[in-house]
Design an enzyme around this catalytic site. Structure first.
Site, PDB file in Angstrom:
ATOM      1  CG  ASP A  35      24.604  40.244  21.829  1.00  0.00           C
ATOM      2  OD1 ASP A  35      23.384  40.508  21.924  1.00  0.00           O
ATOM      3  OD2 ASP A  35      25.222  40.325  20.753  1.00  0.00           O
ATOM      4  CE  LYS A  56      30.475  45.161  26.455  1.00  0.00           C
ATOM      5  NZ  LYS A  56      29.150  45.671  26.214  1.00  0.00           N
ATOM      6  CG  MET A 171      25.920  50.249  16.906  1.00  0.00           C
ATOM      7  SD  MET A 171      27.134  49.185  16.102  1.00  0.00           S
ATOM      8  CE  MET A 171      26.693  49.393  14.378  1.00  0.00           C
TER       9      MET A 171
HETATM   10  N1  SAH Z   1      21.066  43.766  14.206  1.00  0.00           N
HETATM   11  C1  SAH Z   1      20.489  44.865  14.946  1.00  0.00           C
HETATM   12  C2  SAH Z   1      21.452  46.018  15.096  1.00  0.00           C
HETATM   13  C3  SAH Z   1      22.739  45.685  15.816  1.00  0.00           C
HETATM   14  S1  SAH Z   1      23.766  47.078  16.099  1.00  0.00           S
HETATM   15  C4  SAH Z   1      19.160  45.275  14.305  1.00  0.00           C
HETATM   16  O1  SAH Z   1      18.869  44.868  13.177  1.00  0.00           O
HETATM   17  O2  SAH Z   1      18.395  45.989  14.953  1.00  0.00           O
HETATM   18  C5  SAH Z   1      23.183  47.645  17.677  1.00  0.00           C
HETATM   19  C6  SAH Z   1      22.372  48.885  17.520  1.00  0.00           C
HETATM   20  O3  SAH Z   1      21.032  48.566  17.180  1.00  0.00           O
HETATM   21  C7  SAH Z   1      22.226  49.732  18.763  1.00  0.00           C
HETATM   22  O4  SAH Z   1      23.357  50.528  18.989  1.00  0.00           O
HETATM   23  C8  SAH Z   1      21.024  50.575  18.404  1.00  0.00           C
HETATM   24  O5  SAH Z   1      21.391  51.605  17.514  1.00  0.00           O
HETATM   25  C9  SAH Z   1      20.181  49.582  17.641  1.00  0.00           C
HETATM   26  N2  SAH Z   1      19.093  48.978  18.437  1.00  0.00           N
HETATM   27  C10 SAH Z   1      18.904  47.690  18.692  1.00  0.00           C
HETATM   28  N3  SAH Z   1      17.764  47.484  19.383  1.00  0.00           N
HETATM   29  C11 SAH Z   1      17.213  48.708  19.561  1.00  0.00           C
HETATM   30  C12 SAH Z   1      16.017  49.178  20.171  1.00  0.00           C
HETATM   31  N4  SAH Z   1      15.145  48.354  20.764  1.00  0.00           N
HETATM   32  N5  SAH Z   1      15.765  50.528  20.155  1.00  0.00           N
HETATM   33  C13 SAH Z   1      16.625  51.372  19.569  1.00  0.00           C
HETATM   34  N6  SAH Z   1      17.760  50.972  18.971  1.00  0.00           N
HETATM   35  C14 SAH Z   1      18.057  49.665  18.955  1.00  0.00           C
END
Ligand code: SAH
Length: 243
Positions: A35, A56, A171
């Protein structure tokens, strides 16, 4: 022969923070299902012809999980080795568990490749240690997607406030007003430091700081947008001390 599905974490977005194993599997895979979350810097390094965006759909709504599951199995059964690429770590709010269960049920060979989660890496990239001997001896990762006001909220904000460690919310840009309110109602000190880290480790990284009382205004002023993590707790103030 049936291919293998590799459930791979891409880390927080800086291509140098991919694991060596993730990099090798991306090179070797026949197809990469992804995604938007891994980010343009990493996705741009994968040859277009083997990338398939399952984030999406054309209309803008999210591809149903059932469709992604079916596609993984379809490709593997046709003999392709598939990388299912997920932002951060596949098992931290990534629906990795559900996808794995589906593959296991259908007897498709799989392997999980952990990634560096943004829950730790985005704060780190903003000089915020999620634990600290003087400030926090525990850290909780929670989703900010839930509505804290609804009776059945899956996140117990009261318990988090009582615990006193660092809270990292994923999130959690949109519902920031609701859960900071929930934490204040739960008795947390209004002057508790809070930081928002947008696009952590990526070229557009931005940070907004404040307190439980002021962070919503700081978010609006800076125009912070997803993906961002929210860090609540004294560790969020360490960054200011360093400066
Ligand atoms: N599996 C992912 C999280 C998925 S949920 C992990 O372990 O990071 C998606 C959320 O991850 C986003 O809404 C945000 O809160 C966070 N996220 C992912 N990449 C990010 C980044 N580079 N900087 C800040 N937040 C991030």
């Amino acid at each position: 022969m049936t291919g293998t599905v590799y459930l791979v974490g891409s880390g927080p977005g800086d291509p140098e923070l991919l694991t060596v194993k993730a990099r090798r599997l991306l090179d070797e895979a026949d197809v990469v299902l992804h995604d938007k979350l891994p980010g343009p810097e990493i996705l741009g390094e994968i040859p277009e012809e083997k990338r398939e965006d399952v984030g999406k759909r054309a209309g803008g709504e999210r591809t149903p999980q059932s469709e992604i599951n079916a596609r993984m199995v379809e490709l593997a059964e046709a003999g392709d080795d598939v990388v299912r690429l997920k932002g951060g770590d596949p098992f931290v709010f990534g629906r990795g568990g559900e996808e794995l269960a589906y593959l296991a049920e259908r007897g498709v060979p799989f392997e999980v490749v952990p990634g560096i989660t943004s829950a730790v890496a985005a704060p780190a990239a903003a000089d915020i240690p999620v634990t600290h001997r003087d400030h926090a001896s525990s850290v909780s990762f929670v989703t900010g997607h839930e509505d804290p006001s609804k009776d059945e909220s899956a996140v117990d904000w009261q318990a988090l406030a009582d615990t006193g460690g660092t809270i990292v919310v994923l999130m959690g840009v949109g519902k920031l007003p609701e859960y900071t309110r929930a934490l204040l109602d739960a008795g947390m000190d209004p002057s508790t430091p809070v930081a928002l880290v947008e696009k952590g480790t990526r070229p557009g990284q931005r940070v907004a700081t404040g307190t439980l009382e002021t962070i919503v205004d700081a978010r609006d002023e800076a125009g912070i947008e997803p993906p961002a993590v929210t860090v609540v707790g004294d560790v969020a103030g360490v960054r200011e001390d360093l400066r």
